[in-house]
Each structure stands twice: as C-alpha cells, then as structure tokens.
Design a protein around this motif. Structure first.
Motif, PDB file in Angstrom:
ATOM      1  N   SER A 384     -46.016 -23.066 -27.943  1.00  0.00           N
ATOM      2  CA  SER A 384     -46.776 -22.670 -26.761  1.00  0.00           C
ATOM      3  C   SER A 384     -47.530 -21.404 -27.122  1.00  0.00           C
ATOM      4  CB  SER A 384     -45.842 -22.416 -25.580  1.00  0.00           C
ATOM      5  OG  SER A 384     -46.574 -21.983 -24.442  1.00  0.00           O
ATOM      6  N   LEU A 385     -48.831 -21.457 -26.994  1.00  0.00           N
ATOM      7  CA  LEU A 385     -49.624 -20.287 -27.359  1.00  0.00           C
ATOM      8  C   LEU A 385     -50.838 -20.190 -26.448  1.00  0.00           C
ATOM      9  CD1 LEU A 385     -52.245 -21.385 -29.405  1.00  0.00           C
ATOM     10  CD2 LEU A 385     -50.222 -21.989 -30.686  1.00  0.00           C
ATOM     11  N   GLY A 386     -51.350 -18.995 -26.355  1.00  0.00           N
ATOM     12  CA  GLY A 386     -52.506 -18.798 -25.490  1.00  0.00           C
ATOM     13  C   GLY A 386     -52.916 -17.350 -25.423  1.00  0.00           C
ATOM     14  N   SER A 387     -53.943 -17.116 -24.633  1.00  0.00           N
ATOM     15  CA  SER A 387     -54.445 -15.762 -24.491  1.00  0.00           C
ATOM     16  C   SER A 387     -55.270 -15.655 -23.212  1.00  0.00           C
ATOM     17  CB  SER A 387     -55.307 -15.372 -25.700  1.00  0.00           C
ATOM     18  OG  SER A 387     -56.475 -16.177 -25.752  1.00  0.00           O
ATOM     19  N   THR A 388     -55.393 -14.447 -22.731  1.00  0.00           N
ATOM     20  CA  THR A 388     -56.287 -14.145 -21.617  1.00  0.00           C
ATOM     21  C   THR A 388     -57.049 -12.870 -21.981  1.00  0.00           C
ATOM     22  OG1 THR A 388     -54.589 -12.843 -20.473  1.00  0.00           O
ATOM     23  CG2 THR A 388     -54.787 -15.172 -19.876  1.00  0.00           C
ATOM     24  N   SER A 389     -58.274 -12.771 -21.521  1.00  0.00           N
ATOM     25  CA  SER A 389     -59.037 -11.548 -21.754  1.00  0.00           C
ATOM     26  C   SER A 389     -59.954 -11.286 -20.560  1.00  0.00           C
ATOM     27  CB  SER A 389     -59.867 -11.649 -23.036  1.00  0.00           C
ATOM     28  OG  SER A 389     -60.890 -12.620 -22.915  1.00  0.00           O
ATOM     29  N   ALA A 390     -60.195 -10.022 -20.314  1.00  0.00           N
ATOM     30  CA  ALA A 390     -61.095  -9.605 -19.235  1.00  0.00           C
ATOM     31  C   ALA A 390     -61.891  -8.392 -19.717  1.00  0.00           C
ATOM     32  CB  ALA A 390     -60.308  -9.259 -17.978  1.00  0.00           C
ATOM     33  N   ARG A 391     -63.117  -8.259 -19.202  1.00  0.00           N
ATOM     34  CA  ARG A 391     -64.028  -7.197 -19.645  1.00  0.00           C
ATOM     35  C   ARG A 391     -64.437  -6.321 -18.470  1.00  0.00           C
ATOM     36  NH1 ARG A 391     -69.651  -6.526 -20.037  1.00  0.00           N
ATOM     37  NH2 ARG A 391     -70.399  -5.472 -21.933  1.00  0.00           N
ATOM     38  N   LEU A 392     -64.421  -5.022 -18.709  1.00  0.00           N
ATOM     39  CA  LEU A 392     -64.890  -4.083 -17.693  1.00  0.00           C
ATOM     40  C   LEU A 392     -66.408  -4.130 -17.611  1.00  0.00           C
ATOM     41  CD1 LEU A 392     -62.679  -0.920 -18.360  1.00  0.00           C
ATOM     42  CD2 LEU A 392     -62.592  -2.404 -16.353  1.00  0.00           C
ATOM     43  N   ASP A 393     -66.934  -4.329 -16.395  1.00  0.00           N
ATOM     44  CA  ASP A 393     -68.393  -4.281 -16.245  1.00  0.00           C
ATOM     45  C   ASP A 393     -68.833  -2.826 -16.054  1.00  0.00           C
ATOM     46  OD1 ASP A 393     -67.830  -3.592 -13.601  1.00  0.00           O
ATOM     47  OD2 ASP A 393     -68.262  -5.595 -12.803  1.00  0.00           O
ATOM     48  N   GLN A 399     -63.852  -8.467 -15.325  1.00  0.00           N
ATOM     49  CA  GLN A 399     -64.445  -9.790 -15.203  1.00  0.00           C
ATOM     50  C   GLN A 399     -63.775 -10.703 -16.241  1.00  0.00           C
ATOM     51  OE1 GLN A 399     -68.572 -10.279 -16.531  1.00  0.00           O
ATOM     52  NE2 GLN A 399     -69.020 -11.382 -14.626  1.00  0.00           N
ATOM     53  N   GLY A 400     -63.175 -11.797 -15.766  1.00  0.00           N
ATOM     54  CA  GLY A 400     -62.476 -12.704 -16.671  1.00  0.00           C
ATOM     55  C   GLY A 400     -63.397 -13.272 -17.743  1.00  0.00           C
ATOM     56  N   ARG A 401     -62.927 -13.292 -19.009  1.00  0.00           N
ATOM     57  CA  ARG A 401     -63.749 -13.780 -20.098  1.00  0.00           C
ATOM     58  C   ARG A 401     -63.148 -15.006 -20.793  1.00  0.00           C
ATOM     59  NH1 ARG A 401     -68.785 -11.450 -21.476  1.00  0.00           N
ATOM     60  NH2 ARG A 401     -69.255 -10.255 -19.597  1.00  0.00           N
ATOM     61  N   SER A 402     -61.849 -15.129 -20.775  1.00  0.00           N
ATOM     62  CA  SER A 402     -61.231 -16.309 -21.378  1.00  0.00           C
ATOM     63  C   SER A 402     -59.826 -16.498 -20.833  1.00  0.00           C
ATOM     64  CB  SER A 402     -61.173 -16.180 -22.914  1.00  0.00           C
ATOM     65  OG  SER A 402     -60.298 -15.151 -23.305  1.00  0.00           O
ATOM     66  N   ASN A 403     -59.414 -17.750 -20.819  1.00  0.00           N
ATOM     67  CA  ASN A 403     -58.052 -18.101 -20.406  1.00  0.00           C
ATOM     68  C   ASN A 403     -57.652 -19.363 -21.173  1.00  0.00           C
ATOM     69  OD1 ASN A 403     -55.603 -18.246 -19.053  1.00  0.00           O
ATOM     70  ND2 ASN A 403     -56.455 -19.494 -17.396  1.00  0.00           N
ATOM     71  N   GLU A 404     -56.729 -19.212 -22.091  1.00  0.00           N
ATOM     72  CA  GLU A 404     -56.297 -20.327 -22.924  1.00  0.00           C
ATOM     73  C   GLU A 404     -54.786 -20.474 -22.850  1.00  0.00           C
ATOM     74  OE1 GLU A 404     -59.733 -19.709 -26.397  1.00  0.00           O
ATOM     75  OE2 GLU A 404     -57.640 -19.100 -26.744  1.00  0.00           O
ATOM     76  N   GLU A 446     -69.198 -18.267 -19.416  1.00  0.00           N
ATOM     77  CA  GLU A 446     -70.530 -18.711 -19.828  1.00  0.00           C
ATOM     78  C   GLU A 446     -71.559 -17.674 -19.368  1.00  0.00           C
ATOM     79  OE1 GLU A 446     -71.164 -21.227 -21.623  1.00  0.00           O
ATOM     80  OE2 GLU A 446     -69.314 -22.419 -21.563  1.00  0.00           O
ATOM     81  N   GLU A 447     -72.241 -17.068 -20.346  1.00  0.00           N
ATOM     82  CA  GLU A 447     -73.201 -16.017 -20.038  1.00  0.00           C
ATOM     83  C   GLU A 447     -74.345 -16.521 -19.157  1.00  0.00           C
ATOM     84  OE1 GLU A 447     -73.296 -12.864 -20.625  1.00  0.00           O
ATOM     85  OE2 GLU A 447     -71.656 -12.543 -22.047  1.00  0.00           O
ATOM     86  N   GLU A 448     -74.775 -17.772 -19.417  1.00  0.00           N
ATOM     87  CA  GLU A 448     -75.935 -18.292 -18.695  1.00  0.00           C
ATOM     88  C   GLU A 448     -75.692 -18.382 -17.196  1.00  0.00           C
ATOM     89  OE1 GLU A 448     -74.605 -19.572 -21.305  1.00  0.00           O
ATOM     90  OE2 GLU A 448     -76.133 -19.470 -22.888  1.00  0.00           O
ATOM     91  N   ILE A 449     -74.461 -18.720 -16.801  1.00  0.00           N
ATOM     92  CA  ILE A 449     -74.172 -18.878 -15.372  1.00  0.00           C
ATOM     93  C   ILE A 449     -73.264 -17.772 -14.851  1.00  0.00           C
ATOM     94  CG2 ILE A 449     -74.518 -21.378 -15.409  1.00  0.00           C
ATOM     95  CD1 ILE A 449     -71.517 -21.723 -15.581  1.00  0.00           C
ATOM     96  N   GLN A 450     -72.853 -16.866 -15.768  1.00  0.00           N
ATOM     97  CA  GLN A 450     -72.040 -15.697 -15.397  1.00  0.00           C
ATOM     98  C   GLN A 450     -70.750 -16.090 -14.667  1.00  0.00           C
ATOM     99  OE1 GLN A 450     -72.688 -12.058 -15.954  1.00  0.00           O
ATOM    100  NE2 GLN A 450     -73.676 -13.248 -17.601  1.00  0.00           N
ATOM    101  N   SER A 451     -70.077 -17.110 -15.197  1.00  0.00           N
ATOM    102  CA  SER A 451     -68.800 -17.504 -14.597  1.00  0.00           C
ATOM    103  C   SER A 451     -67.969 -18.262 -15.636  1.00  0.00           C
ATOM    104  CB  SER A 451     -69.013 -18.381 -13.357  1.00  0.00           C
ATOM    105  OG  SER A 451     -69.559 -19.630 -13.714  1.00  0.00           O
ATOM    106  N   MET A 452     -66.695 -18.436 -15.308  1.00  0.00           N
ATOM    107  CA  MET A 452     -65.777 -19.161 -16.197  1.00  0.00           C
ATOM    108  C   MET A 452     -65.989 -20.661 -16.030  1.00  0.00           C
ATOM    109  SD  MET A 452     -63.604 -16.908 -17.757  1.00  0.00           S
ATOM    110  CE  MET A 452     -61.918 -17.495 -17.860  1.00  0.00           C
ATOM    111  N   GLN A 453     -65.950 -21.384 -17.165  1.00  0.00           N
ATOM    112  CA  GLN A 453     -66.078 -22.832 -17.159  1.00  0.00           C
ATOM    113  C   GLN A 453     -64.917 -23.451 -17.941  1.00  0.00           C
ATOM    114  OE1 GLN A 453     -68.723 -24.890 -15.646  1.00  0.00           O
ATOM    115  NE2 GLN A 453     -68.718 -22.929 -14.555  1.00  0.00           N
ATOM    116  N   THR A 454     -64.445 -24.587 -17.466  1.00  0.00           N
ATOM    117  CA  THR A 454     -63.342 -25.295 -18.134  1.00  0.00           C
ATOM    118  C   THR A 454     -63.887 -26.148 -19.273  1.00  0.00           C
ATOM    119  OG1 THR A 454     -62.023 -25.355 -16.104  1.00  0.00           O
ATOM    120  CG2 THR A 454     -61.466 -26.945 -17.832  1.00  0.00           C
TER     121      THR A 454
END
Length: 781
Positions: A384-393, A399-404, A446-454
């Motif tokens: 079981s492995l994964g990661s989460t990351s968020a970036r300060l605006d 702002q959430g950047r990844s969730n695996e 996704e930078e183009e739509i400024q939101s998280m996509q699955t």
C-alpha cells in the motif's frame, strides 16, 4: 568534512586500543545434500584444506557434519563423496560470536572415474544449476563489505558488470540499458513484491532494502536469458535465499548506527528438535543524519521492518518453512509559510508519502524418492503506497496538487518438481497461480482547468498464470545445456506469451569455458497502466485495458578463463530486441514506457514500440586471497528505443559506458582482530535528459520539455568513490564490528538533471547525493 574526520578518528582510536590476545575457537557445521533431490548424503568427507595435522570428519546418517574447536579465521573446506564431484568452498569466515552453519550441495559425477575439483572460477557459478549465462552468486559478506552497499543487494549489484545505478538516492538499477522496472524479485523460490522502503508505484527499487542481511544466505543475480522458472521480467532477477537459524544454540546480533537500530535473534525451536527460528527487527530515522548537518533535504523520514524465517522439519523426508517480511516507511514535508523565505517553488509545498509492503509464505519441501524432490509454496503479499501534496498560493491558502493511493495484494500458489532422470539429465517443472486484488486511485491537479482531475479509479481482482519446464543435460564433463519453455498469461485481458529458452556451456579445457544463451521474455505492464481513464463524449473509458505484454529476445555469448587458482576473467557480449512496447500512438510522438521510471502512465498507449540493447562486458576478478580481493567490471553498451515516428532514440538509461572497481584488503593487526579497508570507484557515462523550453515554461509556470528532442542531452560523466573501513574484534563468545561507510568520499557534484524553477523563471541543475558517512556498530553473541 568535520563530521567525517571525527568519525574516522573514532574508528582509528578503536583500532589502536589494545586488548589481551588469546586463542579463540568456534565451530563449523552443516549438512551435505544432493544438488537436485536435496537428499542428505551420509558418509561424505569434509576436510579443512591446509590444516596440519589434517582436520576433517564424515557426515552422519542425516548428512550432518561438525568441525569443532577451530581457531577463528578463514578456511577452505573440501567435500568428497563417492560418485559425486569434489567441491571446494573457499573463504569460510569464522568469528567467535557465531557458529557457521552451512548447507553444501554436491553434484553427481557423470564419469565416476576422473576427480573434478571445483576451483576459484566456480564462484561465478550460480546456486541454481540451470543458469549457464549472465548469472553469478553473491554472498551476505559482499552485501556487508562492499563500500556503500550498506547491506542492500541493489546497491551491492552496481559493482557487477552491466549494472548502473540510476539515482544515488535509491537502489534502482538499470541492467544492460533496460528500465529498472524490468527487474524480478524472488525469495525461497517464489515471486515477491518489491522488497524496498520508499517505493514508487510500478517500480522494482526503492530508497532502502527491507530485507536484512542477517536473514540472507548466498543468492543468485541474473542479467539476461533467464532459465524457464523465471518469468514476468525483462531485465534481471534477484533470486534470494534465506538462511536457517542455528538449531542448537541461541544467538543474537545487535547493530546500531546512523541508519537506526537492528536486533536479530535465532535459535532452536525446542531441545532435541532440528527446527529453528531466525528473526530481525529494524527501526530507523534518517533525520538523525540531518541533525548532524548533512544536507538530506527538509523532509522527516522514517522506516521500520521485520523479517523472519522459521524452519520446521516434519519427518526424515519433509520440512515446512514459514518465512516473510514487512516494512513501513513514510516521509513528511511541510511548506514554508513565510513567503519571504521562499527560495524555490518547492518551499510552497506540503506533502506526505507512505510505502508499506509485506509478504508471508508457507513452503513445504518433500523428498518423494531418490529421484524426485517436490517443493510447494503459498504466499500472501501486498503493498500500500501513496502520497498527497498541496501548494500554498499567493494568499497562503493550500491548494491540492495530488492525491495518490495504490493498494495491491496477491495470493500465489506454486509447486515445483525436480526430477533426476539420470546422472546426466534432470528435469524441473512447475507452475505459479496468482490471485491479484487491486484498489487504485490517482488524482492530479490540471493547470488548464485549475482543479483536481481523476486519472485512475479502479477496484477489483484478476488472475495470472505461469508454467514452465526445463531439461538440464550434461552430455559429458565438457558440455552442458538447458532447454525449456515458460508460459505467462494475464487473465485481465488474456494477454499471453509462450517463451522458449536455451543455454549451453562448453569447457574448452580446465581453464576456459564458452557459454551461450537465448530467451524470449515477457512482462505484464504496471497494473495501474491498464486502468488509466479517458473521457470521450462524456463517458469514461479505459483506453489501455487491452494492452499486451511487453516482450524481449535475449541473446548472450560468453567466454570465461581462469588465470590462476584465485583470478579469473570473463567476457560477455549480448543483444536484446524489445517489441510490443507500449507507446503513445502518432508519427510525431516520442513517449515509450521503456523510459518510465516513476508512477503509472495514464496516457492512451498502443503496443507498437521497439527497443534494442547491445554491448560487451569485461570482468576481471580476484577472489579473496591473502585477505585481498578485487572486482573490475567494465561495459560498453547502447540502449535505444523507437516509436511510430520510426526514429531510433537514446533511452533515458543510455550512458554508453561504465567502469567499476570494487576492492578490499583485510589486515590482521594482532590476534583476534582484523582491520578492513574497502573501496568502490564508479566512472560511467551520464544518463540522458530532455532539454527544457524556457519561454514556454515561463508562460505556463511549470517545466515544458521539448518533446521532439526527448533524451537528446547527455549529463556529464558520473564519478563516485566510496570507502568503507571496518574493525572486527573477536572476544570470548562474541564478535564486535565497527564500520564506517563513506558514500561519495570526494563529495563530487554529479549532475542528476535540469529542472525549471517557477519562482525565479530559471533552468537549474539538480545534483546526486553529496558525501554521506554512515557509522555503525554490530555485536554478535
């Protein structure tokens, strides 16, 4: 450098400190068995060569032998048995802290007339007698004494020909220009999940090995044209064996150092019973190194692991073994909340990474009769492995950047039958049935739509099947060949592969040997690749669900020459043709999964790519003689790939050349103490990188690579010198070992690659690991 100087002074001080010398003794014991049927051989003779008067014994009705009251030191054993080849086992190292317990395999002599003695060149022969090319045995001692190997098989293997490390920060290895992800790990004859900490999805390496050297026995490493029992791999195989615990005496090992604390225990299950247990636990926090001022980054890193092997005889012909390992690792990083202190865009990120892996197996071994040996195993494993990351605006909001989050588990059932048809012929056949379970989720910003996509969201199960059969035939003392088939099928989409394998070895005389090998090899894609999602007309489809297996033809030709009783030379040349490689479709597309080292690919792919690796390797090796050994490995190679654009390009791992010198010397300073100095020096061509489009990167705010120049740039040549100093002190009933490993002793700044820094709108260079000292203390008692 101040830390390094202090550590070296401490080690020298320990060396200079005097103790009262005395004659210390210990025991070498073990079992002599038939190489194929594993049946014990009563009446075999075991002697210590060079002893005067001669020290020796014979095996009892159970095939056991015992050599007692031997002074600590290094010994060469000779095993003789009527109708079998004599075997020499050199450099058996005996310390006062632990008995040496061996299992010695002997091979039937097809002539039964001429004596054949295994000499130094046989160290390159493998434990698995079906391996004729591109294989070698490695010992636990090598994982310990090779400079900067730090008990890690992956880091040790970069001393071998054709093997290059792809990143100082982990143990990923590229074998003959192949992707690190083409590597197979096995333990006790069955496939296991990636046995490393800090694992990324779809990879075969990681930050640090979960497996303790306390549990490992001599094992095999193969780099091409594998025998038929190995499947689902394109580049190489680690075939690991576990040693049994001492079944007569309780023994312990304690080790402490900058990487953490180990505790191992072994001993008999019950008095008068031949069963034993062996267990090791380790806890570590790499943040200790950072507190000493070493630049390891701003992350807090932790790991711990447990590994064990329990041996349970259930009768004169059968045994049960329970074995396994488990590891937990995580890494946390916090964003810098004061924007005035931001020096790079990474300062704005908070992240958490975790990687947990485990496996438990039950193996039953049964000697059916004088000609047949059956081994059946069931293994439950998972990770079981994964990661989460968020970036300060800019407003200091996260702002959430990844969730695996990727979870995989597997139940494997295997059964392998070894049959001795005659003194000349042996047959090995078996199967592996795998029940796979998966729960995979990946979301990305996704930078183009400024939101998280699955990108991946799948849960379910599937199965895979493997079967093999291989004949080993010794036509005479000069000629041996192996011929067989391997079958692999993934029931998820019924992709399959029937793979012929062949190898042969011919002794020109007592000092020279020719070998050749061929094999077709297939590999299942990283599981998450099959479940990549794509939206078409408002519906989610899985464009990769029917991807076929990747495949590769391996061709090998080798020449061995023994120069004297302890020095040998080996040359191997090879060609590998890879096909059905997943690529992005299109005449202007350059992406191939060959170059994918991290995470899963979520783009639509087709099996229309190709690859080719070819090269020549030269090895000069002196086995330990008068305390000195060296291994000089050199290779010249080319690693290329092709997509629909029909242009052969460099792979990411095409360094073109690699030279590695590994050497060491032990000095007996006085009775019962030994000082060791070990060196490893690596000089290799830089790996490949892709140029960055600076203007496009500035406009987009992130790195934009020039796709039609993929891997066209080559990093500067890589050089690294590693050192290891050790002091072994034998005392009554204990052995104490101080060691200091220094990775990158010259502190050379080897280039890792280039990246775009959004904060300064610049292209910057990232570097490999700096000088890292690792001090440890081990006591065996």
């Amino acid at each position: 450098m101040k830390v390094f100087s202090k550590l070296l002074f401490l080690l020298i001080f320990c060396t200079a400190h005097s103790v009262q010398a005395q004659q210390l003794k210990q025991t070498i014991r073990g079992t002599v068995v038939d190489h194929i049927t594993k049946a014990p051989l009563p009446g075999a003779t075991v002697v210590v060569l060079g002893s005067d008067p001669l020290i020796g014994t014979t095996t009892d009705k159970s095939g056991d032998f015992r050599l007692v009251d031997l002074p600590v030191g290094s010994y060469t054993l000779k095993v003789s048995f009527i109708g079998f080849k004599d075997v020499l086992l050199p450099n058996v190292k005996l310390n006062s802290g632990k008995e040496v317990v061996l299992t010695l395999f002997v091979e039937e002599d097809i002539t039964q007339i001429d004596e054949f003695i295994v000499t130094a060149d046989e160290k390159d022969r493998t434990i698995n007698d079906m391996i004729q090319v591109s294989g070698r045995t490695f010992s636990v001692e090598e994982t310990r004494k090779f400079a900067a190997a730090v008990n890690d098989p992956g880091r040790m293997a970069i001393s071998f020909p054709g093997v290059t490390g792809t990143d100082d920060g982990n143990n990923n290895i590229s074998i003959r220009g192949n992707s690190p992800n083409g590597l197979l790990w096995r333990m006790e004859g069955i496939d296991i999940p990636n046995p490393n900490h800090f694992v990324n999805p779809g990879t075969a390496g990681g930050g640090i090995s979960i497996l303790s050297s306390q549990l490992l026995s001599d094992s095999d490493f193969i780099t091409a044209a594998f025998p038929t029992e190995y499947g689902n791999a394109l580049s190489g195989v680690f075939d690991l064996n576990l040693r049994k615990g001492n079944n007569e005496n309780q023994e312990f090992t304690f080790q402490a150092g900058f990487l953490g604390v180990d505790l191992a225990a072994e001993g008999p299950i019950a008095k008068g019973y031949r069963g034993s247990y062996l267990v090791n636990y380790r806890y570590s926090t790499l943040s200790l190194l950072s507190k000493l001022g070493l630049p390891l980054g701003d992350f807090v890193t932790n790991f711990q692991d447990l590994s064990f092997n329990v041996f349970l005889p259930t009768g004169p012909k059968s045994t049960v073994t329970i074995f396994g390992f488990g590891g937990l690792s995580d890494q946390d990083g916090n964003a810098q909340k004061d924007s005035l202190k931001w020096e790079s865009d990474w300062d704005r990120y908070s992240s958490r990474f975790f990687s947990n892996t485990g496996a438990v197996g039950l193996k039953h071994s049964y000697i059916l009769n004088q000609s047949n040996f059956l081994q059946s195993t069931i293994l439950a494993s998972g990770n079981s492995l994964g990661s989460t990351s968020a970036r300060l605006d800019d407003n200091l909001n996260f702002q959430g950047r990844s969730n695996e989050n990727y979870s995989n588990s597997k139940i494997t059932l295997s059964s392998v039958l070894n049959t001795k048809i005659s003194a000349k012929a042996a047959l090995r056949s078996g199967f592996y049935l795998n029940q796979l379970y998966y729960n995979l989720r990946e979301d990305a910003f996704e930078e183009e739509i400024q939101s998280m996509q699955t990108h991946i969201n799948s849960k379910g199960n599937t199965q895979s099947v493997q079967a093999f059969s291989q004949l080993n035939y010794r036509a005479n003392e000069r000629l041996t060949f192996n011929l067989g088939l391997h079958y692999l099928q993934l029931l998820l989409n019924n992709s399959k592969s029937l793979e012929p394998r062949f190898s042969a070895s011919y002794a020109l005389d007592e000092k020279q040997r020719l070998s050749l090998g061929y094999g077709l090899h297939g590999q299942v894609q990283p599981l998450g690749t099959y479940f990549a999602e794509q939206e078409v007309n408002g519906q989610i489809i899985l464009p990769n669900e029917n991807l076929d297996l990747s495949k590769s033809h391996h061709f090998v030709l080798g020449y061995d020459r023994t120069l004297n009783s302890y020095l040998r030379m080996k040359v191997e040349t090879y060609y590998q043709h890879l096909f059905q490689i997943p690529i992005r479709s299109g005449a202007d597309e350059t992406y191939s999964i060959i170059n994918q080292q991290w995470t899963f690919t979520t783009d639509p792919l087709v099996n229309e790519g190709f690859g080719r690796n070819y090269g020549v390797e030269l090895t000069l090796e002196q086995f330990t003689y008068k305390g000195f050994y060296f291994l000089l490995s050199s290779s010249i190679y080319n690693s290329l790939y092709k997509t629909n654009e029909d242009v052969w390009r460099n792979t990411a791992y095409n360094g073109n050349y690699n030279v590695t010198l590994t050497a060491g010397k032990e000095y007996e300073l006085k009775k019962n103490r030994v000082f060791g100095v070990n060196l490893r020096s690596i000089y290799s061509g830089g790996l490949r990188d892709t140029p960055i489009d600076l203007d496009a990167s500035i406009e987009k705010g992130e790195g934009v690579y020039i796709e039609d120049q993929l891997f066209s740039e080559k990093n500067p040549s890589y050089f690294r010198a590693d050192l290891r100093f050790s002091l072994t002190k034998n005392k009554p009933k204990s052995t104490r070992i101080w060691s200091l490993d220094i990775q990158n002793a010259t502190n050379r700044k080897n280039v890792f690659g280039e990246y775009f820094e959004p904060l300064s709108n610049e292209i910057k260079t990232s570097y490999q690991a700096p000088l890292i000292p690792i001090l440890s203390y081990r006591v065996e008692f």
